[in-house]
Design an enzyme around this catalytic site. Structure first.
Site, PDB file in Angstrom:
ATOM      1  N   CYS A  16       0.683  -0.919  -0.207  1.00 61.77           N
ATOM      2  CA  CYS A  16      -0.576  -0.238  -0.083  1.00 61.77           C
ATOM      3  C   CYS A  16       1.073   1.231  -0.139  1.00 61.77           C
ATOM      4  CB  CYS A  16      -1.029  -0.005   1.414  1.00 61.77           C
ATOM      5  SG  CYS A  16      -2.179  -1.136   0.933  1.00 61.77           S
ATOM      6  N   ASP A 425      25.093   3.957  23.000  1.00 62.98           N
ATOM      7  CA  ASP A 425      24.897   5.560  23.753  1.00 62.98           C
ATOM      8  C   ASP A 425      25.510   5.229  25.507  1.00 62.98           C
ATOM      9  OD1 ASP A 425      24.317   8.066  25.585  1.00 62.98           O
ATOM     10  OD2 ASP A 425      23.058   6.735  26.350  1.00 62.98           O
TER      11      ASP A 425
END
Length: 737
Positions: A16, A425
């Site tokens: 889609c 991190d």
């Protein structure tokens, strides 16, 4: 040029996205289009002199989907946060309830059809099964026909088309037999079960939607709601945060959130900036220092001048980065959707050819030719094809949950195996996220008495670094003594009188003011600081008694996780806002080769983009708000469950225990799941490859076709269930399924 955001409804698979983007790109003046299936949103960048918003919406609707223009950007979202977030949440809940309701109805009625087929013998049982199946298809499976058939007519068949053709053929043939013949060959059970299985997968998919909206909502919830503005006459008035203007003087009380970005003009404080910077150690702020909105003040009062308000604040900038990163994500083009777009045409062509050849060359009656044609359609029914991916995803994600790995989107489990570079991190990801005493050096006196002095002083302090010393001292069985004349000095340290003797505990700057440092102690302090430690010093009036080297401790499994990733040829990168020395020390300890220190959230996102441009499939692992833009930008965002809600909403995967070894397990689970999906697709197609020619030759009746279809479905489900036994053996060196 203008950019608008769209809320798009009616998307059911990744194909889609391709249809919508391709149609919008055909419009004059469209510069860029990004449609996100996971969040049901789209973003269009276009020349408003050549195109209007109405024309863009009309084009989406012409493609076969619903579309409305929504407010875009952090400022717009901030203005309508409560209304927008509440409406989005209610719409998501309504959609999920609808999916669940349709699945449950189909499940109950399918069980009834199954019982009538095998367990009981009642008058007109075929008519009853026909009615029950009609309810299932007309209510629960209605979307397959309302979307699948029109998409076929538009020349864009997808999974709905395959399902509609399969269950429709089985139902129509069975209804024909029931109503117009005396035969007993019916396939109501097959059409009912196919619909039920696929609806179950759609329900699970619906539950994963809306995570992006939640991420933005949680970011917005971080901001302060009220500011205390200081008026020219010195009085203070409370105003809503959106009324703060640049240059306003604002009073910030203890424990409050900083209202906007600005600079301290009066007073001082210790700020917890972890929700924005990701760094756990609070920062001491003096007059003239900048402060960041949404961070939390400590135990003092200060006055600040507003410098950046509204959409200019750092928090608003992070929100904008998250929005952009989410919209720039390329939608996954699933293998099944690509194949099915060709497969359905092939089946249609074969079915029509079979009917034509049997009625002309074969000399068969139309009714007989119809049976052969139905056999072709039933053997090509996408039950196994529709189950191949979602069943593996359901079992794989369930196994992941039992291992402490939460997989938020089906696509995430499919694509995690592709990772070739991982960005980490530091704080809360590789490290524990809170300061600890890593080294203790006694320079004078008795250790237990020295620790007792430190504990007694720091127990009076509310500074977070004090807790690291009190925890360390208590672990060494130190006890607390009464302290008199205690005083805390922001940015320096504390002092107090114990047993009639003054003691001091604080930074090297404080000790220099006291003139208690000698060259050897100074050298030792500098050596520890070079290793990335924050050094706290205990002294009396003349002598340094002890050094406490404080640092955010590395998690126990971080080093082994990095080792396993490097063995698999995955590039490891650290991205941190901390200073270079601390970052390099931690990287050396765990074995990470590439370090980027003192980077902003925007720079983290850029580094991820640079790695992607170099051809790496990038994962980002983080736990803070400052990581959320990079988590969204990365091909796979992996959030630590011990971190902030925003990071967890922005990530594709959540590691519940905050254990990096779970990232290794997630990659291996993804590999096992993808391998399982490929095996399922093989079985789903092999019986079509063999069965279609046999059915076309008239050697396979619909009953046997249904049997082959059922066998294929069972084999797919049983194979997927093998993922329940997935485990990493031998410390992630061997994987067993």
């Amino acid at each position: 040029m203008k950019t608008i955001n769209l809320k798009i409804t009616g998307m059911t698979c990744s194909s889609c996205v391709r249809h919508i983007e391709n149609d919008l790109k055909e419009l004059p003046g469209v510069h860029h289009v990004a449609v996100n299936f996971g969040t049901e949103t789209g973003q269009v960048h276009f020349d408003e002199t050549k195109l209007s918003e109405k024309e863009i919406v009309a084009q989406v609707k012409k493609t076969g989907y619903g579309a409305t223009v929504t407010g875009g950007g952090a400022a717009a979202m901030e203005h309508s946060m409560d209304e927008h977030a509440g409406h989005a949440q209610s719409e998501d809940e309504k959609h999920i309830r609808s999916r669940l309701q349709k699945f449950l109805v189909a499940l109950v009625l399918s069980f009834a059809v199954l019982t009538l087929s095998f367990a009981v013998d009642v008058p007109k049982e075929m008519e009853i099964m026909m009615i029950l199946s009609l309810i299932i298809l007309g209510y629960s499976g209605r979307e397959f026909f309302t979307k699948g058939i029109p998409s076929l007519l538009r020349g864009r068949p997808g999974m709905e088309t395959l399902v509609a053709l399969g269950v429709g053929a089985a139902f129509l043939y069975s209804s024909y037999v029931t109503l117009f013949t005396t035969g007993t060959q019916e396939y109501f059970m097959d059409s009912a079960l196919i619909t039920t299985f696929i609806l179950f997968g759609r329900y699970l998919e619906a539950r994963a939607k809306g995570s992006a909206r939640e991420a933005i909502k949680k970011l917005l919830e971080l901001s302060a709601k009220v500011a205390h503005r200081v008026k020219p006459d010195g009085s203070v008035e409370d105003i809503p945060i959106d009324q703060v203007q640049k240059g306003d003087l604002l009073r910030v009380k203890p424990g409050e959130k900083i209202p906007v970005d600005g600079v301290i003009t009066e007073g001082e404080g210790t700020l917890d900036e972890s929700m924005v910077t990701g760094e756990s150690i609070p920062v001491d702020k003096m007059t003239g220092d900048k402060v960041i909105g949404a961070t939390i003040n400590g135990n003092t009062v200060f006055v600040m001048r507003a410098e950046r308000v509204g959409s200019e604040t750092m928090l608003a900038h992070i929100i904008k980065l998250v929005e952009q990163a989410q919209m720039s994500k390329a939608p996954i083009q699933k293998l099944v959707d690509v194949i099915s777009s060709y497969f359905v045409w092939a089946v249609m062509a074969i079915a029509i050819t079979v009917f034509a050849l049997w009625t002309t060359v074969g000399g068969a009656l139309p009714a007989q030719a119809l049976i052969y044609t139905v056999a072709v359609l039933i053997i090509a029914c996408p039950c196994a094809l529709g189950l191949a991916t979602p069943i593996s995803i359901v079992v794989g994600s369930g196994r992941g949950a039992s291992l402490g790995i939460l997989i938020k989107k089906a696509e995430s489990l499919e694509k995690t195996h592709k990772i070739t570079a991982i960005c980490f991190d530091k704080t809360g990801t590789i490290t524990k996220g809170h300061p600890e005493v890593q080294k203790f050096e006694l320079l004078s006196g008795d250790e237990k008495h020295t620790l007792t002095l430190a504990l007694s002083l720091e127990n009076q302090s509310e500074h977070p670094l004090a807790r690291s010393i009190t925890s360390f001292a208590k672990a060494k069985n130190a006890h607390e003594l009464p302290v008199k004349d205690f005083k805390a000095m922001t940015g320096l340290g504390v002092r107090g009188v114990i047993d009639s003797k003054p003691y001091h505990l604080g930074s090297s700057r404080y000790m220099k003011e006291l003139k208690v440092l000698n060259s050897s102690v100074t050298s030792r302090i500098e050596a520890l600081q070079d290793q990335g430690f924050t050094v706290l010093i205990l002294s009396d009036e003349k002598t340094v008694l002890a050094l406490f080297a404080v640092q955010d401790g590395v998690k126990e499994t971080s080093r082994s996780a990095i080792e396993h990733l490097k063995k698999r040829g995955i590039r490891t990168v650290m991205l941190t806002g901390d200073n270079e020395k601390v970052a390099q020390h931690i990287a050396d300890e765990v074995g990470i080769d590439e370090v980027h220190a003192q980077v902003t959230p925007e720079q983290k996102t850029q580094i991820v983009s640079d790695l992607q441009a170099q051809g790496f499939f990038v994962a980002m692992v983080g736990d803070g708000i400052n990581d959320s833009p990079a988590l969204a930008k990365a091909d796979v965002g992996i959030a630590m469950g011990t971190g902030t809600d925003v990071a967890m909403e922005s990530g594709d995967l959540v590691l519940v225990k905050g254990d990096l070894m779970k990232a290794v397990e997630a990659i291996e689970l993804s590999r096992a799941t993808l391998r399982n999906i490929k095996q399922n697709l093989f079985w789903a197609f092999i019986y079509n490859t063999v069965g279609l020619p046999v059915a076309a030759l008239g050697l396979l009746n619909p009953a046997f076709s249904a049997g082959a279809m059922a066998f294929s479905s069972v084999s797919v489900v049983l194979n997927a269930l093998r993922l329940k036994r997935f485990k990493i053996q031998g410390g992630a060196d061997q994987v067993g399924v």
